[in-house]
Design an enzyme around this catalytic site. Structure first.
Site, PDB file in Angstrom:
ATOM      1  N   ASP A 123       7.383   4.890  -1.050  1.00  0.00           N
ATOM      2  CA  ASP A 123       7.205   4.559  -2.467  1.00  0.00           C
ATOM      3  C   ASP A 123       6.196   5.545  -3.061  1.00  0.00           C
ATOM      4  O   ASP A 123       5.856   6.533  -2.445  1.00  0.00           O
ATOM      5  CB  ASP A 123       6.725   3.108  -2.617  1.00  0.00           C
ATOM      6  N   ASP A 124       5.731   5.276  -4.261  1.00  0.00           N
ATOM      7  CA  ASP A 124       4.833   6.233  -4.901  1.00  0.00           C
ATOM      8  C   ASP A 124       3.385   5.972  -4.536  1.00  0.00           C
ATOM      9  O   ASP A 124       2.515   5.877  -5.392  1.00  0.00           O
ATOM     10  CB  ASP A 124       5.024   6.178  -6.420  1.00  0.00           C
TER      11      ASP A 124
END
Ligand code: 6R9
Length: 695
Positions: free
Chosen positions: A565-566
């Site tokens: 994910d970020d």
């Protein structure tokens, strides 16, 4: 800058559409590891003979039992602790869980109805067993020569005094207390004092800025904050009280006032006279604490009563307040500590993590003390005054279990062999690693140079959310592979799933999920159960989604391949790209920002920021510094971007989504294989960005 609008609206439309990115990036990592899948490192016979779990067969038997009958398995272990009231058992059930959003709200409970206290179990229980004179903490200061220690008796007394102070200030069961302290003994003391009276501690890492501290204070509204005036970290002196003062005035402006600020006078770093002071609110720790009784009644709490909040970064928006409860967390951290480090009486244990992070909660404070271990607390940094400091400390205290992060190992590796070899290290028995995937060359250096090929390495994979180890070696039980966290701990069922949420078997790469709860599962995100469900349980229905990618090899070993994910992992610290972007756009001359991770030799990953300036603003080095300072100011120095790359525009799809995949390639100079850029609204942007790489 704390207004919620900042984090979610305004210029920040470009957080990625789904929490889950493609597995491409993590695949690259795992391919790099393939050659190590066949390199096995086994403990010697003598080690195995003494090990708690001495063979893979023994592990398999215990593991199978933990899955077949988790209630009986964990009840048996929980019975070793003190319970004021034992948990009720209906048909042998001690836990309840719903991990499936389709079946209703996600909910986890362990030992509900049982009454206990984790502080009692970590301190009083040992004192009552006649171990009060045993060392609990050896404290080693930032500068060599500065040290102290506390026995279990002394620790208990100090915890009681602080607990009595908190009660006196009106802190009751369920109230939040904020703790913003460096690694002084007062930090674990404060945690335990809260636990003793049923208050919920919220430790904020003392490297966070005033803005970040204020954001957390606004979220949990503590009655009291515990801090100190200043601290020495390496060659620097950090004035913490000024940061707290600023944070409390920001909080006040947003309607949250903190009644008392208990300030430890750390006079090695700063005198009382030089410390900014607000009469009526601020109290010197040393002035009041000795007036309080050294005994304090326990507040018996339900196993499911909250123990602490710890904020962590996610892929979007503001930090999440991860909430852990008491009973399951206690049982699980103690048990994982014991098995993953093959702990036995007499061991001297040192974990270099700060109590401001989950590792310091579970494996500096609770897990070790619950086992009555002797714990080294270190105020300083691994390479101060020089790269031999860690090994000097190991020899000084005869440390037998040493637990640190890959970033520390890599930075010490750079200093060469001499600083290690100059110290004996013969007390070492088990080594540990945590925070990010350990690259095989760092693993081997750790194993060969630090541990003299004698000490198994426990590479422990887990998260703030999981509370305790999830995938980890058990020293001596099976051969290790450099870079693999090996097998799941008792009760943990990892599942690798594909893009469609289908579980994949055998050798594969997938999103790492967990089936079913374990005792220290986090129970909610404080004040936002909906976000708890959407972030962790909605992406793959029926599973907890970790946010990590993972490879499973032919022998069933798990190889963590990094976040999908970020979230960026710098020196083992989790930093959300959205938070850094939000900080950058708080700069008046910044129009838009996109942040990606690049690999870094020492810190694992580094933050690389693409910045679009407002119309008419010129690029300059001052502006670069200004932008970096904006991040220091909003989050803290540890989140500062390593590089600011000027961007006349950002590569976006026609629907306005930033193509981070392309930015990652440009940042890591992998220009041959940019992939399909035809879906970009303006493909010329890419060449412009490449041209600006070294500007
Ligand atoms: C304990 C802790 C969690 C994230 C996690 C993962 C990474 C931690 C790791 C590891 C590979 C290991 N991570 N330990 N990756 N191998 N042994 O660090 O908690 O700060 O919440 O970070 O760190 O990416 O998802 P937290």
């Amino acid at each position: 800058a704390i207004s919620p609008a900042h984090a979610t609206n305004g210029t920040l439309k470009h957080v990625s559409s789904s929490a889950v990115a493609s597995l491409d990036d993590s695949l690259v990592r795992s391919e790099r590891n393939v050659q190590y899948e066949h390199e096995l490192f086994d403990a010697d016979r003598k080690f195995k003979e003494r090990a708690l779990v001495s063979s893979k067969d023994k592990y398999i038997a215990m593991y199978n039992r933990s899955l077949q009958d988790p209630d009986a398995f964990w009840s048996e272990i929980a019975s070793e602790f003190y319970w004021e009231t034992r948990w009720p058992e209906e048909n042998g059930k001690v836990h309840f869980e719903n991990f499936d959003v389709r079946k209703g709200p996600v909910k986890v409970e362990w030992f509900k109805g049982g009454k206990t206290n984790i502080c009692y179990n970590a301190l009083d229980r040992h004192v009552h067993a006649g171990k009060g004179d045993q060392i609990a903490f050896y404290w080693e200061g930032n500068s060599p020569g500065l040290d102290a220690s506390l026995t279990y008796n002394q620790l208990l007394q100090q915890v009681c005094q602080l607990a009595n102070f908190l009660k006196d200030k009106g802190v009751k069961k369920g109230d939040a207390v904020a703790i913003y302290l460096p690694m002084l003994m007062e930090l674990p003391i404060a945690m335990l004092a809260c636990a003793r009276i049923g208050a919920v501690h919220s430790v904020i890492f003392a490297g966070f800025s005033a803005e970040s501290l204020a954001q957390r204070v606004l979220d949990c509204k503590p009655k009291v904050i515990i801090t100190c005036n200043a601290v020495c970290r390496g060659p620097k002196i950090i004035n913490l009280k000024d940061i707290v003062d600023e944070a409390l005035s920001i909080s006040l402006a947003h309607g949250v006032s903190v009644d008392s600020c208990l300030t430890y006078a750390n006079e090695v770093a700063m005198s009382r006279e030089k410390t900014a002071w607000q009469d009526g609110r601020d109290i010197w720790y040393q002035d009041v604490i000795s007036d309080y009784a050294t005994t304090c009644d326990i507040e018996w709490v339900d196993a499911e009563d909250p123990l602490f909040l710890l904020y962590t970064s996610g892929s979007t928006g503001k930090p999440k307040g991860v909430l852990h409860t008491t009973g399951g967390y206690m049982v699980y951290t103690a048990t994982t500590f014991k098995y993953a480090f093959d702990y036995r009486e007499g061991d001297i244990y040192w974990c270099t993590a700060d109590c401001g992070w989950i590792t310091g909660h579970s494996y500096v404070t609770y897990g070790p003390l619950l086992n009555c271990a002797k714990v080294v607390l270190f105020e300083g940094v691994p390479n101060y005054p020089d790269a031999g400091r860690c090994w000097e400390i190991v020899d000084k205290y005869h440390v037998s279990i040493f637990y640190t992060a890959p970033t520390a190992i890599r930075s010490l590796m750079r200093a060469g062999l001499e600083p290690v070899k100059r110290h004996s290290r013969k007390s070492l028995r088990v080594l540990g690693s945590v925070g990010e995937p350990i690259n095989p060359s760092a693993w081997k250096w750790y194993y060969e140079v630090v541990g003299d090929k004698r000490c198994p390495i426990s590479d422990t994979w887990w998260q703030t959310e999981t509370g305790g180890f999830m995938i980890t070696p058990l020293p001596g039980a099976w051969p290790l592979k450099p870079g693999s966290a090996t097998y799941p701990f008792f009760g943990v069922q990892p599942a690798l799933v594909d893009e469609n949420g289908k579980e994949i078997e055998g050798v594969c790469n997938g999103y790492l999920c967990i089936k079913g709860s374990w005792p220290s599962t986090f129970r909610t995100l404080y004040g936002d159960h909906a976000r708890y469900e959407t972030t962790y349980f909605a992406p793959f229905k029926g599973y907890y989604f970790s946010g990590d990618g993972c490879h499973r090899d032919a022998d069933g070993y798990y190889w963590l391949t990094g976040r999908v994910d970020d979230v960026i992992n710098v020196s083992g610290h989790r930093i959300g790209t959205a938070e850094v972007e939000s900080a950058l756009v708080s700069h008046p001359q910044c129009a838009e920002a996109a942040v990606v991770a690049v690999d870094h030799e020492v810190t694992g990953q580094a933050i690389y920021a693409f910045v679009t300036l407002k119309l008419g603003v010129q690029y300059s080095e001052e502006l670069r510094t200004g932008l970096k300072n904006a991040v220091r100011h909003e989050i803290g120095a540890f989140a500062q971007p390593a590089k600011i790359h000027w961007a006349p525009a950002l590569p976006k799809t026609r629907s306005g989504k930033i193509m981070r995949r392309i930015l990652r390639k440009i940042a890591s100079k992998e220009l041959e294989n940019l992939g399909d850029i035809s879906t970009l609204a303006d493909p010329h942007v890419v060449q412009e960005l490449i041209d600006l790489t070294d500007v």
